[in-house]
Design a protein around this motif. Sequence first.
Motif, mmCIF file in Angstrom:
data_model
loop_
_atom_site.group_PDB
_atom_site.id
_atom_site.type_symbol
_atom_site.label_atom_id
_atom_site.label_comp_id
_atom_site.label_asym_id
_atom_site.label_seq_id
_atom_site.Cartn_x
_atom_site.Cartn_y
_atom_site.Cartn_z
ATOM 1 N N ILE A 58 -7.128 -2.603 -14.902
ATOM 2 C CA ILE A 58 -6.703 -3.822 -15.583
ATOM 3 C C ILE A 58 -5.168 -3.860 -15.601
ATOM 4 N N ALA A 59 -4.605 -4.972 -15.205
ATOM 5 C CA ALA A 59 -3.143 -5.118 -15.195
ATOM 6 C C ALA A 59 -2.659 -5.403 -16.613
ATOM 7 N N ARG A 60 -1.621 -4.682 -17.022
ATOM 8 C CA ARG A 60 -1.055 -4.807 -18.365
ATOM 9 C C ARG A 60 0.447 -5.078 -18.237
ATOM 10 N N PRO A 61 1.068 -5.639 -19.268
ATOM 11 C CA PRO A 61 2.505 -5.929 -19.210
ATOM 12 C C PRO A 61 3.344 -4.646 -19.230
ATOM 13 N N ALA A 62 4.625 -4.790 -18.927
ATOM 14 C CA ALA A 62 5.541 -3.650 -18.829
ATOM 15 C C ALA A 62 5.617 -2.829 -20.114
ATOM 16 N N ASN A 63 5.422 -3.459 -21.274
ATOM 17 C CA ASN A 63 5.548 -2.734 -22.544
ATOM 18 C C ASN A 63 4.238 -2.074 -22.992
ATOM 19 N N ALA A 89 -16.280 12.519 -4.789
ATOM 20 C CA ALA A 89 -16.290 11.280 -5.582
ATOM 21 C C ALA A 89 -17.546 11.167 -6.442
ATOM 22 N N ASP A 90 -18.652 11.776 -6.009
ATOM 23 C CA ASP A 90 -19.895 11.724 -6.789
ATOM 24 C C ASP A 90 -19.800 12.552 -8.070
ATOM 25 N N GLN A 91 -18.865 13.488 -8.141
ATOM 26 C CA GLN A 91 -18.710 14.363 -9.306
ATOM 27 C C GLN A 91 -17.734 13.800 -10.333
ATOM 28 N N VAL A 92 -16.988 12.761 -9.935
ATOM 29 C CA VAL A 92 -15.872 12.289 -10.761
ATOM 30 C C VAL A 92 -16.192 10.952 -11.415
ATOM 31 N N ARG A 93 -15.832 10.845 -12.709
ATOM 32 C CA ARG A 93 -15.900 9.582 -13.430
ATOM 33 C C ARG A 93 -14.473 9.147 -13.743
ATOM 34 N N ALA A 94 -14.208 7.872 -13.526
ATOM 35 C CA ALA A 94 -12.889 7.316 -13.824
ATOM 36 C C ALA A 94 -12.998 6.421 -15.052
ATOM 37 N N SER A 95 -12.035 6.546 -15.972
ATOM 38 C CA SER A 95 -12.028 5.696 -17.161
ATOM 39 C C SER A 95 -10.578 5.393 -17.544
ATOM 40 N N HIS A 96 -10.417 4.439 -18.457
ATOM 41 C CA HIS A 96 -9.090 4.052 -18.960
ATOM 42 C C HIS A 96 -8.132 3.741 -17.811
ATOM 43 N N ALA A 97 -8.609 2.979 -16.836
ATOM 44 C CA ALA A 97 -7.823 2.650 -15.644
ATOM 45 C C ALA A 97 -6.992 1.392 -15.896
ATOM 46 N N TRP A 98 -5.671 1.514 -15.737
ATOM 47 C CA TRP A 98 -4.801 0.378 -15.978
ATOM 48 C C TRP A 98 -3.549 0.458 -15.118
ATOM 49 N N ILE A 99 -2.925 -0.678 -14.951
ATOM 50 C CA ILE A 99 -1.693 -0.799 -14.171
ATOM 51 C C ILE A 99 -0.612 -1.349 -15.078
ATOM 52 N N ARG A 100 0.567 -0.714 -15.062
ATOM 53 C CA ARG A 100 1.732 -1.250 -15.786
ATOM 54 C C ARG A 100 2.538 -2.081 -14.791
ATOM 55 N N LEU A 101 2.583 -3.387 -15.061
ATOM 56 C CA LEU A 101 3.352 -4.301 -14.218
ATOM 57 C C LEU A 101 4.799 -4.303 -14.661
ATOM 58 N N LEU A 102 5.711 -4.220 -13.706
ATOM 59 C CA LEU A 102 7.134 -4.278 -14.004
ATOM 60 C C LEU A 102 7.698 -5.579 -13.443
ATOM 61 N N PRO A 103 8.821 -6.037 -13.986
ATOM 62 C CA PRO A 103 9.360 -7.331 -13.548
ATOM 63 C C PRO A 103 9.876 -7.308 -12.104
ATOM 64 N N GLY A 104 9.905 -8.501 -11.513
ATOM 65 C CA GLY A 104 10.466 -8.668 -10.174
ATOM 66 C C GLY A 104 9.719 -7.875 -9.121
ATOM 67 N N VAL A 128 -0.374 -10.517 -3.160
ATOM 68 C CA VAL A 128 -0.557 -11.710 -3.985
ATOM 69 C C VAL A 128 0.025 -11.384 -5.360
ATOM 70 N N PRO A 129 0.459 -12.389 -6.108
ATOM 71 C CA PRO A 129 0.985 -12.102 -7.449
ATOM 72 C C PRO A 129 -0.092 -11.471 -8.343
ATOM 73 N N VAL A 130 0.286 -10.431 -9.080
ATOM 74 C CA VAL A 130 -0.603 -9.783 -10.051
ATOM 75 C C VAL A 130 0.006 -10.017 -11.413
ATOM 76 N N LYS A 131 -0.814 -10.474 -12.358
ATOM 77 C CA LYS A 131 -0.295 -10.759 -13.695
ATOM 78 C C LYS A 131 -1.165 -10.063 -14.744
ATOM 79 N N PRO A 132 -0.623 -9.868 -15.953
ATOM 80 C CA PRO A 132 -1.406 -9.207 -17.007
ATOM 81 C C PRO A 132 -2.768 -9.881 -17.176
ATOM 82 N N GLY A 133 -3.787 -9.048 -17.316
ATOM 83 C CA GLY A 133 -5.158 -9.528 -17.450
ATOM 84 C C GLY A 133 -5.932 -9.512 -16.146
#
Length: 169
Positions: A139-144, A24-39, A114-119
Amino acid sequence: MKPIALSLLLSGLLLAGGAHAADADQVRASHAWIRLLPGALPAGAYVTLENDGDRPVALRGAASTVYAEVMLHRSSREGGMSRMSMVDALEVPAHGKAELAPAGYHLMLTQPKVPVKPGDTVTLTLRFGDGSTLATDFIARPANALDAGDEHADHAMPAMDHGAMPHGH
């Protein structure tokens, strides 16, 4: 064997080749996001991992206090059919990168507590082959959504317990 001799022997063994930085000390994480789907559909988590080390590391999975289950998957197309399969690991090459992205490797997130919503920001703890971890804000983002969005380029944090409940961003 006397305690001092044993201590010197163990120190020598560590210096001879056993000591190296945690994955983990050797790795950098970037552009991390979640695509939320309905229901109740599972969400997908995506991130770019860059390995600054001299040896490859393996992403073995992740954990979350927000989602009950986090699984490493790979999507593929064969003969016009889309398939998804669970994988044990994703290699991040030495001085290289690996991307978890739509239609490829991704983390599947199921059963939010818990509910997760965009943003919202959700912390996932990435787990590597040597057992080391890297807490990373997604960061949570919408389905599209197609990517993390420009304003959320880098969300890696040191591994620590910092209350991974989602909050507005």
